[in-house]
Design an enzyme around this catalytic site. Structure first.
Site, PDB file in Angstrom:
ATOM      1  N   ASP A   1      -2.037 138.628  74.759  1.00 49.97           N
ATOM      2  CA  ASP A   1      -0.591 138.450  74.684  1.00 49.97           C
ATOM      3  C   ASP A   1      -0.225 137.309  73.741  1.00 49.97           C
ATOM      4  O   ASP A   1      -0.738 136.194  73.867  1.00 49.97           O
ATOM      5  CB  ASP A   1      -0.021 138.174  76.077  1.00 49.97           C
ATOM      6  CG  ASP A   1      -0.126 139.371  76.990  1.00 49.97           C
ATOM      7  OD1 ASP A   1       0.725 140.262  76.901  1.00 49.97           O
ATOM      8  OD2 ASP A   1      -1.075 139.418  77.790  1.00 49.97           O
TER       9      ASP A   1
ATOM     10  N   ASP B   1      -7.457 136.065  72.198  1.00 55.49           N
ATOM     11  CA  ASP B   1      -6.516 136.219  73.300  1.00 55.49           C
ATOM     12  C   ASP B   1      -5.742 137.524  73.063  1.00 55.49           C
ATOM     13  O   ASP B   1      -5.814 138.114  71.977  1.00 55.49           O
ATOM     14  CB  ASP B   1      -5.582 135.004  73.332  1.00 55.49           C
ATOM     15  CG  ASP B   1      -4.574 135.069  74.460  1.00 55.49           C
ATOM     16  OD1 ASP B   1      -4.899 135.642  75.520  1.00 55.49           O
ATOM     17  OD2 ASP B   1      -3.451 134.552  74.278  1.00 55.49           O
TER      18      ASP B   1
ATOM     19  N   ASP C   1      -2.722 131.698  71.746  1.00 56.83           N
ATOM     20  CA  ASP C   1      -1.370 131.137  71.599  1.00 56.83           C
ATOM     21  C   ASP C   1      -0.902 130.309  72.790  1.00 56.83           C
ATOM     22  O   ASP C   1       0.144 129.665  72.715  1.00 56.83           O
ATOM     23  CB  ASP C   1      -0.364 132.277  71.399  1.00 56.83           C
ATOM     24  CG  ASP C   1      -0.093 133.033  72.702  1.00 56.83           C
ATOM     25  OD1 ASP C   1      -1.080 133.503  73.332  1.00 56.83           O
ATOM     26  OD2 ASP C   1       1.071 133.139  73.104  1.00 56.83           O
TER      27      ASP C   1
END
Length: 355
Positions: free
Chosen positions: A105, A103, A296
């Site tokens: 961000d 991922d 996240d």
């Protein structure tokens, strides 16, 4: 539950986190972090820069999903640090081909006040470049694919933007990509482009009166960020978004880390993107592959679920506090992600020297 409380009140979560971290032996950093203007909570380093209004200042806040009375030690037993348990990760991957999924961000870049300022550090870019030299690597993000490519700036990677609804293969050849990798393209929501653009204009206009709210066009999906919206305005913001979406039944609304996501109502997510990329790499139905997915956000749970169902590879959640997840391991923040990537590269180099 009202729409306002559905956002999970920040202060209640902070109190829960603080109760955990105050117990002897707990290894969490202290909460709550400093509060920025406009309701944003800043990490200590970012708080020190608050006076400059730096849009790239890292933002810190508790996750939206925290088990009540969560016990850190119990959670860590279920989701141990991928750094502390690195040898266990290697043992599980022994004899298999590692494929990396990352991922962006909150994983490769810290969450910042201005989403357009989420710049990757040169150190992290070097770590990702190193991983891509040893293993097939893909970035899987909710961002527009072109935007995340401009952040990462590594042409040898696969990129899946718009939560996996916009996938393209590498534009630079590497030893891990096939001759036709550049031709890999998957855009299952292409028919929705006109309506996404129309809703983008409508949401931009309707949310303009709410200070701090921003609407990001990610090509095949939209993100309404409320990182810097005062908490008492959250309900009004969600109501504005829902009011616009009433006219568009083919779109659906989901929630992430201080963001409302608007996506086409099709069965496609980051888990589907992971499966598509494995197939594109020639690992469909293979027992010799070991995917590692690091993310996240709640949208990454779709990929963690796929790995669980396949019984292959591992998911690694990036989080500083306990939260419900299908991931097998955890890392606290992007700096630990960078350390984990570098350890993988070092291990791969040593393995080749032994062979």
């Amino acid at each position: 539950m009202t729409k306002h409380t559905a956002f999970a009140a920040d202060d209640a979560i902070i109190a829960a986190a603080a109760a955990i971290t105050s117990q002897p032996g707990r290894r969490f950093t202290s909460y709550p972090p400093a509060r920025a203007r406009g309701g944003c909570r800043l990490a200590p380093a970012a708080a020190a820069r608050q006076a400059t209004d730096d849009p790239g200042a890292a933002v810190s806040w508790p996750e939206l999903v925290v088990p009540r009375h969560a016990d850190f030690d119990d959670w860590m037993e279920k989701h141990p640090s991928a750094l502390a348990a690195f040898e266990s990760v290697l043992a599980a991957a022994k004899g298999k081909k590692i494929v990396m999924f990352l991922d962006y961000d909150g994983t490769l870049s810290p969450i910042v006040r201005d989403p357009d300022s989420a710049v990757m550090s040169e150190e992290m870019r070097d770590a990702v470049r190193g991983v891509a030299e040893h293993f097939p690597t893909a970035i899987v993000s909710g961002r527009c694919r072109d935007k995340v490519f401009n952040f990462v700036k590594l042409a040898e990677l696969y990129y899946a933007g718009s939560h996996g609804m916009d996938i393209k293969g590498p534009t630079a050849q590497s030893k891990h990509t096939k001759a036709k990798a550049g031709a890999v393209l998957c855009q299952p929501a292409r028919a929705f482009l006109p309506v996404i653009e129309e809703v983008y204009r409508a949401l931009t206009a309707s949310t303009a009166p709410i200070p701090g709210a921003t609407v990001e066009n990610n090509k095949f999906c939209l993100s309404v960020h409320f990182r810097c919206v005062q908490e008492e305005k959250w309900r009004a913001l969600e109501e504005q978004v829902r009011s616009v979406l009433k006219e568009y039944p083919d779109l659906r609304l989901t929630k992430g880390r201080k963001v409302l996501e608007i996506r086409p109502s099709i069965k496609w997510d980051k888990g589907n993107a992971l499966q598509f990329l494995l197939e594109s790499l020639g690992f469909a139905g293979s027992n010799s592959v070991f995917p590692i997915y690091i993310g996240d956000d709640s949208t990454d749970e779709d990929a963690f679920k796929v790995l669980r169902n396949l019984g292959q590879g591992i998911g690694i959640l990036v989080s500083k506090i306990p939260k419900e997840t299908r991931a097998s391991y955890s890392l606290r923040e992007p700096s630990e992600v960078e350390e984990f990537l570098r350890k993988l590269v070092s291990w791969s180099k040593e393995s080749r020297q032994r062979d």
